[in-house]
Design an enzyme around this catalytic site. Structure first.
Site, PDB file in Angstrom:
ATOM      1  CB  CYS A  73      -0.908  -0.009   1.228  1.00  0.00           C
ATOM      2  SG  CYS A  73      -1.956   1.451   1.379  1.00  0.00           S
ATOM      3  CB  CYS A 196      -5.248   3.773  -4.617  1.00  0.00           C
ATOM      4  SG  CYS A 196      -4.360   2.205  -4.726  1.00  0.00           S
TER       5      CYS A 196
END
EC number: 5.1.1.7
Length: 259
Positions: A73, A196
């Protein structure tokens, strides 16, 4: 068990961070899923544990909002670098290990720049770009980004025959004169997120391919949660190195909760 946590966010991508250098937290899918619930828990796109590692400043363990361990991530990596600095583990620079390998981060004010892994392959399929930037992504062009039903469109890709088993993150991108606007459907969250990190990284590399850009590049990506930039070098058709994801990563609040 009572645990202390901190909440951080990077461009609206929010995370629960736990200092687990004592190795006391036992990952539990049901518990982590509940902690991420925005009505019955703390609320977050994911959970991260900071653990000791003999060869690095720390280890990053990342879990999606569904409670399952996830792939890399990018915004989480930027937030955990800030968390580690705030804990006194590191200073303005850190070198840590995540599921996809080593990462370096540098903090300047509220901006955190995170080194991403090199990418050496992008598949182009019916106008879509498919690549892995630490997490698997599909990038799709659109001229009607704000009108799109991101959840419906994203799920139709994420759960199609090819991607149903492993899942994929789906990024929709609309080009503008000085930036690219991006909206992302994330697997594991199974919803649209405000940003993101690995997704905007995937978009930047895909746009370099689409627009035939080479050399040292810096692209601006506007997400729902804020502006992120991606710097990288493209030396060949499928070769990307020196990739850095940059943007804000800030503390929100902290507390204690029983799990």
């Amino acid at each position: 068990m009572q645990i202390r946590f901190s909440k951080y966010q990077g461009a609206g991508n929010d995370f629960i961070l736990i200092d687990d250098r004592a190795n006391q937290v036992r990952p539990d899918v049901e518990v982590f899923n509940k902690l991420c619930d925005r009505r019955f828990g703390i609320g977050a796109d994911g959970i991260m544990l900071v653990r000791n590692h003999k060869d690095f400043d720390f280890e990053m363990l990342y879990f999606n909002a569904d409670g399952r361990e996830g792939s890399m991530c990018g915004n989480g990596g930027r937030c955990i670098a800030t968390f580690a600095r705030d804990l006194g583990i590191t200073g303005s620079e850190s070198h840590f290990i995540a599921v996809d390998g080593p990462h370096r981060a540098r903090i300047t004010g509220e901006e955190v720049s995170l080194e991403m892994k090199d990418v050496n392959g992008i598949e182009i399929n019916s106008g879509d770009y498919i690549l892995d930037t630490g997490s698997p992504h599909l990038v799709r062009m659109t001229s009607t980004l704000q009108e799109l039903d991101i959840v419906s469109e994203g799920r139709s890709v994420r759960y199609n025959d090819r991607f149903r088993q492993e899942g994929i993150n789906v990024n929709f991108v609309e080009p503008f004169a000085d930036h690219y606007a991006v909206r992302t459907y994330e697997r594991g969250v199974e919803n649209e997120t405000y940003a993101c990190g690995t997704g905007v990284t995937a978009v930047a590399l895909a746009m370099a391919v689409k627009d035939k850009l080479y050399g040292d590049l810096k692209l601006r990506l506007q997400t729902k949660g804020g502006l992120l930039t991606v710097r990288f070098h493209r030396s060949g058709e499928q070769s990307f190195s020196g990739i850095y994801l940059s943007g804000p990563a800030t503390f929100v609040f902290k507390g204690e909760i029983f799990i």
